[in-house]
Structure formats: structure tokens, C-alpha cells
Design a protein around this motif. Structure first.
Motif, PDB file in Angstrom:
ATOM      1  N   ALA A  11      -5.353  51.621 -32.382  1.00  0.00           N
ATOM      2  CA  ALA A  11      -5.977  50.316 -32.603  1.00  0.00           C
ATOM      3  C   ALA A  11      -6.457  49.720 -31.290  1.00  0.00           C
ATOM      4  N   GLY A  12      -5.627  49.825 -30.253  1.00  0.00           N
ATOM      5  CA  GLY A  12      -5.999  49.260 -28.964  1.00  0.00           C
ATOM      6  C   GLY A  12      -7.237  49.920 -28.371  1.00  0.00           C
ATOM      7  N   ALA A  13      -7.298  51.250 -28.462  1.00  0.00           N
ATOM      8  CA  ALA A  13      -8.465  51.955 -27.940  1.00  0.00           C
ATOM      9  C   ALA A  13      -9.725  51.580 -28.711  1.00  0.00           C
ATOM     10  N   SER A  14      -9.595  51.425 -30.030  1.00  0.00           N
ATOM     11  CA  SER A  14     -10.759  51.071 -30.855  1.00  0.00           C
ATOM     12  C   SER A  14     -11.259  49.670 -30.538  1.00  0.00           C
ATOM     13  N   VAL A  15     -10.328  48.709 -30.451  1.00  0.00           N
ATOM     14  CA  VAL A  15     -10.712  47.329 -30.150  1.00  0.00           C
ATOM     15  C   VAL A  15     -11.279  47.228 -28.739  1.00  0.00           C
ATOM     16  N   ALA A  16     -10.673  47.939 -27.792  1.00  0.00           N
ATOM     17  CA  ALA A  16     -11.183  47.922 -26.414  1.00  0.00           C
ATOM     18  C   ALA A  16     -12.599  48.482 -26.345  1.00  0.00           C
ATOM     19  N   ALA A  17     -12.884  49.516 -27.134  1.00  0.00           N
ATOM     20  CA  ALA A  17     -14.236  50.080 -27.153  1.00  0.00           C
ATOM     21  C   ALA A  17     -15.240  49.051 -27.658  1.00  0.00           C
ATOM     22  N   VAL A  18     -14.844  48.277 -28.675  1.00  0.00           N
ATOM     23  CA  VAL A  18     -15.709  47.199 -29.155  1.00  0.00           C
ATOM     24  C   VAL A  18     -15.912  46.170 -28.049  1.00  0.00           C
TER      25      VAL A  18
END
Length: 214
Positions: A11-18
Motif C-alpha cells: 500500500a505504501g509503495a502504491s500511494v507513494a507512486a501516486v
């Protein structure tokens, strides 16, 4: 989100990519802090995956998580909203900014003089700092973060404020002792709506004298 180390990491990697995409699309200097919020919250979830991996405790990952979650966000959000808000909304945003500054100062002092510990509780993480007047600080924290979004005078930020405010109510009702951890995870996911906000401002730059939402 906060259900396991792997969930926090993904989740953190996905949100950070956004968040990276939001910052890349930003063309107004005043929008940079808010555009970077998903990046910060995504990194925050990644830090919590390290807390999971360490089995909780009071190590560097726990302290880093608390610094971001408590004083940094209490000040980051109201400052970011103030910078991005239309001029007519800025006088009323002084209130959540002042509340955020005081709350952040108290929380930063507490982190400097007291150890913060994390405890794995099933599928959640509980953090303990031994704060006095904890409920008052939570109220100030929510006024600074959710309140500034609700008073922003911008439709997109108002929608984000409603989402994270509703998330706060749900997290408090279901996971009172793990409130700050679960709410930060919800806020991280909700913050991806800032991508649409940034994109909309890029496509429709506001001209002088144009109407704003109040």
C-alpha cells in the motif's frame, strides 16, 4: 494497509507512486506541499512495514513513524492547505494552522522527552507515548488536519476532508487503541484523490476574479 508488513509495504509503495505523479503534475508552487502528501503518507506506510518486521518495540522505525504521524502531519496539512487555498479562504485557515502549530509543538516535545513504543495487536499496531490530555491533543490534531481541508474553499480538498473525517470516525469506533495507526493508513489511501485535484488544477487554471467555492 495496516494489516501486515506486506500489506503496509504494498500500500505504501502504491500511494507513494501516486504522490510522485502528483508532484510531477504540479505547476503551482503553492500546491507542492499538498501534492506531495501522498508521497509522504506512502513513505509513512512503508516505515510502518519496518515496525511490523521489528515486532513493534521502540526502535528507530517506531520513532520515525511517530515523528511523521504526529508533529509533522499536524503542521504539514494546514500549511499545505493555506498555501493552496484561494485568497478569500485564507483568513479562516489561520485557526487550524494555529491549532496545528501548538499541537505539533506539544507532540514534538513529548517525542523528545518520552519513549514511543509500538505493539502488534493482531492485524493492527498500537502506539503508546504516555501523553497527558490525549483526547485534547487528538481533537487539536483533527482540527488541524481535517478542519483545514473542510475550510479550504476548494471542492476537491473539501471532498478529501470529508473522506478522511469519515475515516477518522470509523477508525475511532472500531480501533480506539490503534486509532492513529489505522487512521493514517486510511488517510494515505484517501490522499490519492489529490491526483485528480492536481490534474484538475493543471487543466483548468484559475484566472483572477473567477468564482471560488466557499
Amino acid at each position: 494497509m495496516c494489516w501486515s508488513a506486506k500489506a503496509d509495504l504494498v500500500a505504501g509503495a502504491s500511494v507513494a507512486a501516486v504522490g510522485v505523479a502528483c508532484v510531477a503534475r504540479t505547476h503551482r508552487r503553492g500546491d507542492v506541499l499538498l501534492a506531495a502528501l501522498p508521497l509522504l503518507l506512502g513513505a509513512h506506510q512503508i516505515v510502518e512495514s519496518a515496525v511490523w518486521a521489528a515486532g513493534g518495540g521502540s526502535g528507530p522505525a517506531t520513532l520515525a513513524w511517530a515523528v511523521i504521524a504526529l508533529p509533522l502531519l499536524a503542521l504539514w496539512v494546514p500549511v499545505g492547505v493555506l498555501c493552496a487555498a484561494p485568497p478569500r479562504a485564507r483568513p479562516r485557515l489561520a485557526v487550524p494552522l494555529a491549532v496545528g502549530a501548538v499541537t505539533a509543538a506539544v507532540l514534538a516535545h513529548a517525542l523528545a522527552v518520552r519513549p514511543v513504543t509500538a505493539e502488534i495487536r493482531g492485524h493492527t499496531v498500537g502506539y503508546a507515548l504516555g501523553l497527558s490530555h490525549g483526547r485534547l491533543l487528538v481533537a487539536g490534531y483533527l482540527v488541524a488536519t481535517v478542519g483545514s481541508l473542510l475550510l479550504s474553499g476548494d471542492r476537491g480538498l473539501l471532498a478529501l476532508g470529508v473522506l478522511v473525517g469519515a475515516g477518522a470516525l470509523v477508525c475511532w469506533a472500531l480501533w480506539r487503541w490503534e486509532f492513529i495507526s489505522t487512521w493514517c493508513a486510511v488517510a494515505a489511501v484517501c490522499s490519492v484523490v489529490l491526483f485528480a485535484w492536481v490534474s484538475g488544477r493543471r487543466e483548468r487554471p484559475r484566472t483572477p476574479g473567477s468564482p471560488t467555492f466557499v
